[in-house]
Design an enzyme around this catalytic site. Structure first.
Site, PDB file in Angstrom:
ATOM      1  N   LYS A 156       1.626 -39.516 -85.707  1.00 37.58           N
ATOM      2  CA  LYS A 156       2.063 -38.489 -84.765  1.00 37.58           C
ATOM      3  C   LYS A 156       0.838 -37.901 -84.104  1.00 37.58           C
ATOM      4  O   LYS A 156      -0.249 -37.895 -84.698  1.00 37.58           O
ATOM      5  CB  LYS A 156       2.834 -37.380 -85.480  1.00 37.58           C
ATOM      6  CG  LYS A 156       3.716 -36.570 -84.552  1.00 37.58           C
ATOM      7  CD  LYS A 156       5.001 -37.308 -84.215  1.00 37.58           C
ATOM      8  CE  LYS A 156       5.795 -36.609 -83.130  1.00 37.58           C
ATOM      9  NZ  LYS A 156       7.140 -37.215 -82.992  1.00 37.58           N
TER      10      LYS A 156
ATOM     11  N   ASP B 183       7.491 -37.018 -77.037  1.00 40.96           N
ATOM     12  CA  ASP B 183       8.113 -36.083 -77.989  1.00 40.96           C
ATOM     13  C   ASP B 183       8.293 -34.783 -77.212  1.00 40.96           C
ATOM     14  O   ASP B 183       8.238 -34.810 -75.960  1.00 40.96           O
ATOM     15  CB  ASP B 183       7.225 -35.891 -79.234  1.00 40.96           C
ATOM     16  CG  ASP B 183       7.948 -35.125 -80.353  1.00 40.96           C
ATOM     17  OD1 ASP B 183       8.846 -35.701 -80.962  1.00 40.96           O
ATOM     18  OD2 ASP B 183       7.627 -33.940 -80.595  1.00 40.96           O
TER      19      ASP B 183
HETATM   20  P1  NDP Z   1      12.096 -32.052 -75.038  1.00 42.06           P
HETATM   21  O1  NDP Z   1      10.781 -31.432 -74.783  1.00 42.06           O
HETATM   22  O2  NDP Z   1      12.678 -32.990 -74.048  1.00 42.06           O
HETATM   23  O3  NDP Z   1      13.191 -30.932 -75.340  1.00 42.06           O
HETATM   24  C1  NDP Z   1      13.042 -30.031 -76.373  1.00 42.06           C
HETATM   25  C2  NDP Z   1      14.177 -29.031 -76.316  1.00 42.06           C
HETATM   26  O4  NDP Z   1      14.126 -28.205 -77.481  1.00 42.06           O
HETATM   27  C3  NDP Z   1      14.075 -28.093 -75.127  1.00 42.06           C
HETATM   28  O5  NDP Z   1      15.360 -27.688 -74.757  1.00 42.06           O
HETATM   29  C4  NDP Z   1      13.262 -26.939 -75.701  1.00 42.06           C
HETATM   30  O6  NDP Z   1      13.447 -25.719 -75.020  1.00 42.06           O
HETATM   31  C5  NDP Z   1      13.813 -26.856 -77.102  1.00 42.06           C
HETATM   32  N1  NDP Z   1      12.763 -26.308 -77.991  1.00 42.06           N
HETATM   33  C6  NDP Z   1      11.520 -26.804 -78.204  1.00 42.06           C
HETATM   34  N2  NDP Z   1      10.823 -26.040 -79.047  1.00 42.06           N
HETATM   35  C7  NDP Z   1      11.657 -25.041 -79.364  1.00 42.06           C
HETATM   36  C8  NDP Z   1      11.517 -23.917 -80.207  1.00 42.06           C
HETATM   37  N3  NDP Z   1      10.372 -23.647 -80.872  1.00 42.06           N
HETATM   38  N4  NDP Z   1      12.600 -23.101 -80.333  1.00 42.06           N
HETATM   39  C9  NDP Z   1      13.755 -23.378 -79.675  1.00 42.06           C
HETATM   40  N5  NDP Z   1      13.929 -24.432 -78.858  1.00 42.06           N
HETATM   41  C10 NDP Z   1      12.897 -25.240 -78.713  1.00 42.06           C
HETATM   42  O7  NDP Z   1      11.936 -32.771 -76.475  1.00 42.06           O
HETATM   43  P2  NDP Z   1      12.836 -33.911 -77.119  1.00 42.06           P
HETATM   44  O8  NDP Z   1      14.247 -33.763 -76.702  1.00 42.06           O
HETATM   45  O9  NDP Z   1      12.145 -35.198 -76.915  1.00 42.06           O
HETATM   46  O10 NDP Z   1      12.682 -33.562 -78.671  1.00 42.06           O
HETATM   47  C11 NDP Z   1      13.593 -32.698 -79.360  1.00 42.06           C
HETATM   48  C12 NDP Z   1      13.496 -32.957 -80.850  1.00 42.06           C
HETATM   49  O11 NDP Z   1      13.834 -34.327 -81.131  1.00 42.06           O
HETATM   50  C13 NDP Z   1      12.105 -32.756 -81.472  1.00 42.06           C
HETATM   51  O12 NDP Z   1      12.253 -32.302 -82.798  1.00 42.06           O
HETATM   52  C14 NDP Z   1      11.538 -34.169 -81.487  1.00 42.06           C
HETATM   53  O13 NDP Z   1      10.511 -34.312 -82.449  1.00 42.06           O
HETATM   54  C15 NDP Z   1      12.791 -34.945 -81.864  1.00 42.06           C
HETATM   55  N6  NDP Z   1      12.751 -36.367 -81.543  1.00 42.06           N
HETATM   56  C16 NDP Z   1      12.527 -36.813 -80.268  1.00 42.06           C
HETATM   57  C17 NDP Z   1      12.530 -38.154 -79.994  1.00 42.06           C
HETATM   58  C18 NDP Z   1      12.421 -38.678 -78.599  1.00 42.06           C
HETATM   59  O14 NDP Z   1      12.611 -39.882 -78.413  1.00 42.06           O
HETATM   60  N7  NDP Z   1      12.158 -37.849 -77.598  1.00 42.06           N
HETATM   61  C19 NDP Z   1      12.686 -39.152 -81.064  1.00 42.06           C
HETATM   62  C20 NDP Z   1      13.001 -38.597 -82.353  1.00 42.06           C
HETATM   63  C21 NDP Z   1      12.991 -37.253 -82.566  1.00 42.06           C
HETATM   64  P3  NDP Z   1      12.297 -25.184 -74.033  1.00 42.06           P
HETATM   65  O15 NDP Z   1      12.392 -26.049 -72.820  1.00 42.06           O
HETATM   66  O16 NDP Z   1      12.653 -23.768 -73.809  1.00 42.06           O
HETATM   67  O17 NDP Z   1      10.993 -25.349 -74.769  1.00 42.06           O
END
Ligand code: NDP
Length: 448
Positions: free
Chosen positions: A129, A169
């Site tokens: 990571k 991510d």
């Molecule tokens: P994005 O950046 O596309 O979206 C993240 C979302 O989560 C946004 O809506 C964001 O809101 C919200 N968010 C982030 N941090 C916080 C926080 N501290 N408190 C509340 N809301 C939060 O990321 P992804 O969709 O890619 O990733 C989401 C999750 O999925 C993560 O845990 C990631 O590790 C996991 N994941 C992702 C993969 C991928 O292929 N993308 C694969 C496997 C797991 P805001 O815009 O306000 O920050």
């Protein structure tokens, strides 16, 4: 689950002593070790080979300075990381997170989880990571490009198509991957599959964007089927509104469920008629605005400040797709009280240990992240295959492969949970099935 085995307890204490002030990392290690007791009892050979001592220690951790200049000519300095956790079964693989909360503990928990997740995909990928405590919110395209180029100017020397392949991510989407790929190519002169999540015009895979959210629903669908139910007619909550959340919402809706809420880090929307996903895509993917803008598309929906409140909405299925520890014991208890029967994780480690205990105490079905969200990295693995072959598969071909991988992941978790006397505990099943493959490879490769 409390650890009783003396060897595992001693190991955990050593990990705690060596990694003080790293709560997320210790949380992830504790969860995995707490489910390995029956394996340790059967497999003294893995203990003798020192597999466990090694699996909790990253092979390599890199920390570096990331200087960049904003549009007003002001210099900023962020801290970049790459944690190369384990390469026993393949080149390091795992995403890059850009978020102000990024720190060694979060990098290490994500890298550790990635080892088991990648093993479950059946593809040859080790776990890693990376990331940076840079906040992409409110930055211009030019600032994002400057940052990404500076980040890659250091990272490039540690990665490569056959040694370490980063991906997206939180905060790292197609735009950031594009800038990083361009800089890697410029510095090294190599056009290689060094990153996944690339754009479709330069080596990306169809269905990669959709893969984590779709994969989450494919896994959840298998879990529901195995327990005599389905998505059809169910009310679903999806937290987050990023890459994972959007495509989880899409596939759950295609399966006949009604998604009534989504969120971002400021607050959540509740639309009792079902989320209008085109509106969410426009706000988040095109305009990069806040989720509260949803009310301008659907005035009858509600917006509430604060993200935790989303878990107070009555539902049948909760799909946390935002970030770590977003469901605590209190929220889990409210979900259970309101009749929620299923929690399946799109985000990494979104449930605290107290939340997980609450799911089990209430006989809820629990799909753990390292299995349920493995579709993203699995499809990154398929992107690597296409890059090596210098071919592109159709959306349908990739989606079908993804679907089959998620079915096989569910079956592996189910089988391991039964084999080790914990039927229905897919968390234990995922940890055990993911662990055994990596452990066998580590033992076979000697004391490296
Ligand atoms: P994005 O950046 O596309 O979206 C993240 C979302 O989560 C946004 O809506 C964001 O809101 C919200 N968010 C982030 N941090 C916080 C926080 N501290 N408190 C509340 N809301 C939060 O990321 P992804 O969709 O890619 O990733 C989401 C999750 O999925 C993560 O845990 C990631 O590790 C996991 N994941 C992702 C993969 C991928 O292929 N993308 C694969 C496997 C797991 P805001 O815009 O306000 O920050």
């Amino acid at each position: 689950m409390a650890i009783k085995n003396a060897y595992l307890l001693d190991l955990l204490q050593r990990v705690e002593k060596r990694n003080p002030n790293e709560p997320e990392f210790l949380q992830a290690v504790t969860e995995v070790l707490s489910t390995l007791e029956p394996v340790i009892e059967k497999r003294q050979d893995l203990v003798d080979a020192g597999v466990l001592e090694r699996i909790v220690e990253p092979e390599r951790q890199i920390t570096f300075r990331v200087p960049w200049v904003d549009d007003n000519g002001k210099m900023h300095v962020n801290r970049g990381y790459r944690v190369q956790f384990n390469s026993a079964i393949g080149p390091f693989k795992g995403g890059i997170r850009l978020h102000p909360s990024v720190c060694p503990s979060i990098m290490k928990f994500l890298g550790f989880e990635q080892v088991f997740k990648n093993s479950l995909t059946t593809l040859p990928m080790g776990g890693a990571k990376g990331g940076c405590d840079f906040d992409p919110k409110g930055k211009s395209d030019n600032e994002i490009m400057n940052f990404c180029q500076s980040f890659m100017t250091e990272l490039y020397r540690h990665i490569g198509a056959d040694c370490d392949v980063p991906a997206g991510d939180i905060g790292t989407g197609a735009r950031e991957i594009g800038y990083m790929f361009g800089q890697y190519k410029r510095i090294t002169g190599q056009y290689e599959g060094v990153l996944t999540g690339k754009g479709l015009t330069y080596g990306g895979s169809l269905a990669r964007k959709e893969a984590t959210g779709f994969g989450l629903c494919y896994f959840t669908n298998e879990m529901l089927k195995a327990n005599g139910t389905s998505f059809e007619g169910k009310t679903v909550l999806v937290s987050g509104s990023g890459n994972v959340a959007i495509y989880a919402c899409q596939k759950a809706t295609e399966y006949g469920a009604k998604v009534v809420a989504m969120s971002d880090s400021n607050g959540y929307i509740y639309d009792k008629d079902g989320i209008d996903l085109d509106a969410v895509k426009q706000i988040k993917e095109v305009e990069r605005k806040r989720i509260k803008e949803y009310l301008s598309y659907r005035p009858n929906a509600e917006y509430h400040e604060g993200c935790k409140g989303i878990w107070t909405i009555p539902c049948d299925i909760a799909l946390p797709c935002a970030t770590q520890n977003e469901i605590d014991g209190e929220s889990a208890a409210i979900l259970a009280k309101n009749g929620c029967k299923v929690v399946s994780e799109g985000a990494n480690m979104p449930s605290t240990p107290e939340a997980i205990e609450t799911y089990f105490a209430n006989n809820m079905l629990y799909g753990p992240a390292k299995a349920a969200n493995a579709g993203g990295v699995a499809t990154s693995g398929l992107e690597m295959s296409q890059n090596s072959l210098r071919l592109s598969w159709s959306f349908e071909e990739v989606d079908e492969k993804l679907h089959n991988i998620m079915i096989s992941i569910f079956n592996a978790c189910d089988k391991a949970s039964k084999e080790y006397g914990m039927e229905g505990n897919y968390m234990a099943g995922a940890n055990i099935a993911g662990f055994i493959k990596v452990a066998e490879a580590m033992k076979a490769q000697g004391n490296v």
